[in-house]
Design a protein around this motif. Structure first.
Motif, mmCIF file in Angstrom:
data_model
loop_
_atom_site.group_PDB
_atom_site.id
_atom_site.type_symbol
_atom_site.label_atom_id
_atom_site.label_comp_id
_atom_site.label_asym_id
_atom_site.label_seq_id
_atom_site.Cartn_x
_atom_site.Cartn_y
_atom_site.Cartn_z
ATOM 1 N N MET A 79 0.831 -1.178 0.000
ATOM 2 C CA MET A 79 0.000 0.000 0.000
ATOM 3 C C MET A 79 0.877 1.244 0.000
ATOM 4 S SD MET A 79 -3.530 -0.075 2.272
ATOM 5 C CE MET A 79 -2.746 0.058 3.784
ATOM 6 N N LYS A 80 0.469 2.205 -0.732
ATOM 7 C CA LYS A 80 1.205 3.455 -0.792
ATOM 8 C C LYS A 80 0.998 4.230 0.506
ATOM 9 C CE LYS A 80 2.170 6.533 -4.557
ATOM 10 N NZ LYS A 80 1.663 7.097 -5.806
ATOM 11 N N GLN A 81 2.040 4.727 1.086
ATOM 12 C CA GLN A 81 1.967 5.438 2.360
ATOM 13 C C GLN A 81 1.459 6.874 2.172
ATOM 14 O OE1 GLN A 81 2.487 4.039 5.320
ATOM 15 N NE2 GLN A 81 2.888 2.100 4.272
ATOM 16 N N GLY A 82 0.646 7.336 3.136
ATOM 17 C CA GLY A 82 0.203 8.725 3.177
ATOM 18 C C GLY A 82 -1.015 9.068 2.339
ATOM 19 N N HIS B 200 -3.969 6.919 2.257
ATOM 20 C CA HIS B 200 -5.143 6.223 2.768
ATOM 21 C C HIS B 200 -5.567 6.797 4.121
ATOM 22 C CE1 HIS B 200 -4.855 3.241 -0.377
ATOM 23 N NE2 HIS B 200 -3.551 3.150 -0.124
ATOM 24 N N ALA C 223 -6.857 6.824 8.005
ATOM 25 C CA ALA C 223 -6.478 5.980 9.151
ATOM 26 C C ALA C 223 -7.603 5.010 9.473
ATOM 27 C CB ALA C 223 -6.182 6.865 10.352
#
Length: 71
Positions: A1-4, A6, A8
């Motif tokens: 998954m790409k960070q930042g 999605h 919380a």
């Protein structure tokens, strides 16, 4: 998954009007208030009534059904 990118995903509690409390995971971020749940919904409790009281079509067929059968 790409960070930042999605939201919380945290644990919240969903409280039903019948008093049932359910712990679920959600991105909403706050507790929820539910109207119905699996403990009080008529379908799941077996108290569901089948509605077969007949509507407009049934009333029409009762009144005029005999007219179409005499061909």
């Amino acid at each position: 998954m790409k960070q930042g990118i999605h939201p919380a995903y945290t644990g919240i509690t969903a409280t039903c009007s019948c008093g049932n409390v359910i712990s679920v995971g959600s991105t909403v971020g706050k507790d929820l208030a539910l109207d119905v749940c699996g403990e009080c919904h008529p379908f799941y409790t077996g108290k569901q009534k089948e509605v077969s009281s007949g509507g407009r079509v049934d009333r029409f067929n009762k009144r005029f059904g005999a007219l179409g059968a005499k061909k």
